[in-house]
Design an enzyme around this catalytic site. Sequence first.
Site, mmCIF file in Angstrom:
data_model
loop_
_atom_site.group_PDB
_atom_site.id
_atom_site.type_symbol
_atom_site.label_atom_id
_atom_site.label_comp_id
_atom_site.label_asym_id
_atom_site.label_seq_id
_atom_site.Cartn_x
_atom_site.Cartn_y
_atom_site.Cartn_z
ATOM 1 N N TYR A 55 0.806 -1.218 0.000
ATOM 2 C CA TYR A 55 0.000 0.000 0.000
ATOM 3 C C TYR A 55 0.841 1.271 0.000
ATOM 4 C CZ TYR A 55 -3.914 -3.079 0.951
ATOM 5 O OH TYR A 55 -4.864 -4.066 0.866
ATOM 6 N N HIS A 103 -4.494 4.710 -0.199
ATOM 7 C CA HIS A 103 -4.849 4.030 1.040
ATOM 8 C C HIS A 103 -3.917 4.399 2.192
ATOM 9 C CE1 HIS A 103 -7.846 1.721 -1.037
ATOM 10 N NE2 HIS A 103 -6.949 1.359 -1.923
ATOM 11 N N PHE A 143 -5.182 -3.324 11.587
ATOM 12 C CA PHE A 143 -5.830 -3.277 10.286
ATOM 13 C C PHE A 143 -6.688 -2.017 10.227
ATOM 14 C CE2 PHE A 143 -5.063 -7.882 10.535
ATOM 15 C CZ PHE A 143 -4.406 -8.050 9.323
ATOM 16 N N ASN A 201 -9.691 -1.290 9.501
ATOM 17 C CA ASN A 201 -11.017 -1.282 10.135
ATOM 18 C C ASN A 201 -10.958 -1.491 11.646
ATOM 19 O OD1 ASN A 201 -10.266 -3.957 9.960
ATOM 20 N ND2 ASN A 201 -12.287 -4.690 9.367
#
Length: 97
Positions: A14, A19, A65, A67
Amino acid sequence: MKVIIGLGNAESRYDNTRHNVGFAALDAFAHLANRDFKMREKFRAYVAETIENGDKILLVKPVTFYNETGLTYRAIVDFYKLDSIDILVVHDELSLP
């Protein structure tokens, strides 16, 4: 105290993508302030500290992570007894009503 949490993904795939715009913004801010990030296990994040206009500012890059960044947010808010108005989150999505 103020906190800026930059959201991103720790995986190298990433790097240099939208992101990781939160990480990139904090990296740029830390570079300008001549500050380095250090791992803070209790926050599950890399943290750099600086002072701007008399306010202590924590720059925070969670290692969870994407989320699960709420875990970092909650740990910092609880530890420092902060109000939500003291926190800015930099992320790659549009805020929707």
